[in-house]
Scaffold this motif. Structure first.
Motif, short mmCIF file in Angstrom:
data_model
loop_
_atom_site.label_atom_id
_atom_site.label_comp_id
_atom_site.label_asym_id
_atom_site.label_seq_id
_atom_site.Cartn_x
_atom_site.Cartn_y
_atom_site.Cartn_z
N ASP A 46 0.84 -1.19 0.00
CA ASP A 46 0.00 0.00 0.00
C ASP A 46 0.88 1.25 0.00
N PRO A 47 0.92 2.01 -1.12
CA PRO A 47 1.80 3.19 -1.17
C PRO A 47 1.52 4.20 -0.07
N ALA A 48 0.24 4.39 0.29
CA ALA A 48 -0.08 5.37 1.34
C ALA A 48 0.47 4.92 2.69
N ALA A 49 0.29 3.63 3.01
CA ALA A 49 0.80 3.11 4.28
C ALA A 49 2.33 3.15 4.31
N MET A 50 2.96 2.87 3.18
CA MET A 50 4.42 2.90 3.11
C MET A 50 4.94 4.33 3.28
N THR A 51 4.28 5.27 2.64
CA THR A 51 4.68 6.68 2.78
C THR A 51 4.53 7.14 4.23
N ALA A 52 3.42 6.77 4.87
CA ALA A 52 3.20 7.16 6.26
C ALA A 52 4.27 6.56 7.16
N ALA A 53 4.63 5.30 6.92
CA ALA A 53 5.66 4.65 7.75
C ALA A 53 7.01 5.33 7.57
N LEU A 54 7.34 5.68 6.36
CA LEU A 54 8.63 6.33 6.11
C LEU A 54 8.73 7.68 6.80
N GLN A 55 7.61 8.30 7.07
CA GLN A 55 7.61 9.62 7.71
C GLN A 55 7.30 9.56 9.20
N ALA A 56 6.98 8.37 9.72
CA ALA A 56 6.55 8.25 11.11
C ALA A 56 7.74 8.23 12.07
N PRO A 57 7.60 8.86 13.24
CA PRO A 57 8.65 8.75 14.25
C PRO A 57 8.68 7.32 14.79
N GLY A 58 9.86 6.86 15.14
CA GLY A 58 9.98 5.52 15.71
C GLY A 58 10.10 4.43 14.67
N VAL A 59 10.05 4.76 13.38
CA VAL A 59 10.19 3.77 12.31
C VAL A 59 11.53 3.96 11.62
N ARG A 60 12.28 2.88 11.53
CA ARG A 60 13.56 2.90 10.80
C ARG A 60 13.48 1.88 9.69
N TRP A 61 13.62 2.33 8.47
CA TRP A 61 13.46 1.47 7.30
C TRP A 61 14.78 1.46 6.53
N LEU A 62 15.40 0.29 6.46
CA LEU A 62 16.64 0.13 5.73
C LEU A 62 16.40 -0.62 4.43
N VAL A 63 17.17 -0.27 3.42
CA VAL A 63 17.13 -0.97 2.14
C VAL A 63 18.54 -1.36 1.75
N ALA A 64 18.62 -2.41 0.95
CA ALA A 64 19.89 -2.81 0.32
C ALA A 64 19.79 -2.44 -1.16
N ARG A 65 20.76 -1.68 -1.63
CA ARG A 65 20.78 -1.27 -3.03
C ARG A 65 21.98 -1.91 -3.73
N HIS A 66 21.78 -2.32 -4.95
CA HIS A 66 22.91 -2.73 -5.76
C HIS A 66 23.73 -1.48 -6.06
N ALA A 67 24.98 -1.47 -5.63
CA ALA A 67 25.77 -0.24 -5.67
C ALA A 67 26.00 0.27 -7.09
N GLU A 68 25.95 -0.61 -8.07
CA GLU A 68 26.21 -0.19 -9.45
C GLU A 68 24.93 0.24 -10.17
N SER A 69 23.85 -0.54 -10.00
CA SER A 69 22.61 -0.23 -10.71
C SER A 69 21.66 0.64 -9.89
N GLY A 70 21.81 0.63 -8.56
CA GLY A 70 20.91 1.36 -7.70
C GLY A 70 19.61 0.63 -7.40
N ASP A 71 19.44 -0.58 -7.92
CA ASP A 71 18.21 -1.34 -7.69
C ASP A 71 18.06 -1.69 -6.22
N VAL A 72 16.83 -1.62 -5.72
CA VAL A 72 16.52 -2.04 -4.35
C VAL A 72 16.39 -3.55 -4.35
N ILE A 73 17.27 -4.23 -3.60
CA ILE A 73 17.28 -5.70 -3.61
C ILE A 73 17.07 -6.29 -2.21
N GLY A 74 16.84 -5.45 -1.22
CA GLY A 74 16.58 -5.94 0.13
C GLY A 74 15.90 -4.86 0.95
N SER A 75 15.16 -5.29 2.00
CA SER A 75 14.42 -4.34 2.82
C SER A 75 14.16 -4.93 4.20
#
Length: 393
Positions: A46-75
């Protein structure tokens, strides 16, 4: 934070980074690639729920990016409650094409280092893992999470699925727990199972108390009004508790259940998609004697929660006996969950399911076997063995 993983053959360099709003579309693609259309969390769909989580206090969201392509490959996401000092890991996912590169380990390491480090605000972090494969359970346990129980039939995904509960604590927290000298007899097998699965937890000398009389279901349940207006329910709960946290952290109530005379108000959470619910609190706690608890659970089931769980202090004999008498089964432990008067207090998860447990499709790590055995025996003693006063040991 940023962290560059060493190059792994076939995968290339991977960057661990903090997720941003620009990553929402890529994250949805990642979760679809990992789980297909059946992923149950709105954080991955849900894009709305994801956006709210990314902006919420107390939430830490980490991603793994392929350093060459920039693709998100982990979360991976950590949702923290600083007041309760408890957090929950959610949404751990690694793209199938990059499995085995240490990405899950790096994501969990980043989250836990932030939670438990010098500037961290949490003393324990928990996670639930599906039991359709042992891989997610093992990924968490390799990073210090301990197996603390099973939640049988907890969610409707591809059928009713069981979840495994795993917990990690800050160093030294488990040593500062309030002792629990005795528990109702039905709880003791769970403590013994935890000792076999997770190692010594100090329950070796806990004494069993006589099992409470079982409550027999009435032919007709008392009518219970169900109010599902989330904002109103949360305001009402805050008025009753002075803004205090509910019994279960990270789960604000979204449903209120009350009889016609209003003598009590029960607060809970109902997940319509998952077919499950959480009973957080009954206020006042002394106003729901007799069959009222059974009526509340029945009402939650009628409104979509075929599975209901609650979390109670392990030392609260009276409430434990009340829930056990009404068909709740001990399913998992949360040691050192609440802090009060300089000590940490253990809690226990009790569950109530509409149907009989079915472990035929269970694919869990062998370390959870003691919990499978304990739950099966406890459920049988509760619902089938009418001649044995306490669960078989």
């Amino acid at each position: 934070m940023t962290q560059l993983l060493p190059r792994t053959t076939g995968h290339g360099p991977v960057l661990i980074d903090t997720a941003g709003l620009r990553d929402v579309a890529a994250l949805r693609q990642l979760y679809f690639a990992v789980y297909g259309p059946s992923y149950p969390l709105r954080l991955g769909t849900d894009p709305a729920a994801m956006t709210a989580a990314l902006q919420a206090p107390g939430v830490r969201w980490l991603v793994a990016r392929h350093a060459e392509s920039g693709d998100v490959i982990g979360s991976a996401v950590l949702r923290g409650d600083a007041a309760a000092r408890v957090g929950k890991v959610e949404g751990l996912a690694v793209h199938p094409g990059h499995a085995g590169a240490g990405i899950a380990r790096a994501l969990l390491s980043g989250l836990c280092e932030g939670a438990f480090g010098p500037d961290g605000e949490l003393d324990s972090v928990y996670a639930t893992a599906r039991c359709v494969s042992p891989v997610p359970q093992r990924a968490l346990m390799r990073h210090g999470f301990r197996p603390m129980g099973l939640l049988p039939g907890a969610v409707e995904l591809r059928g009713r699925e069981t979840l495994a509960l795993v917990i990690r604590h800050r160093d030294g927290v488990l040593a500062r727990r309030a002792p629990v000298p005795e528990v109702p007899a039905q709880i003791l097998p769970l403590l013994e199972a935890a000792g076999r699965a997770a190692g010594p937890l100090g329950y070796e000398d806990v004494r069993p108390l006589p099992a409470p009389p079982r409550a027999c279901p009435r032919p007709g349940a008392e009518p219970i009004e169900v109010i599902r207006a989330a904002s109103f329910v949360r305001r009402r709960y805050a008025q009753h508790t002075g803004g205090g946290a509910p019994s279960l952290p990270l789960s604000p109530p979204d449903v209120l259940l009350t009889p016609a005379d209003g003598r009590f108000e029960a607060y809970g959470v109902i997940d319509d998609e998952g077919g499950c619910g959480t009973l957080l609190d009954i206020l006042p706690s002394t106003a729901a004697p007799g069959e009222a608890l059974g009526d509340v659970v029945h009402a939650m089931a009628r409104h979509g929660a075929a599975y209901v769980e609650t979390l109670l202090p392990l030392a609260d004999r009276e409430r434990l006996e009340h829930y056990l008498a009404h068909g709740f089964v001990p399913s998992a432990l949360y040691p050192a969950m609440r802090h009060d008067d300089g000590l940490w207090h253990d809690h226990v998860v009790l569950t109530h399911a509409a149907g009989r447990p079915d472990f035929r499709a269970l694919d869990a790590d062998a370390v959870f076997t003691p919990y499978v055995e304990q739950y099966s025996r406890s459920w049988t003693a509760t619902y089938l063995d009418t001649f044995t006063p306490e669960p078989p040991r």
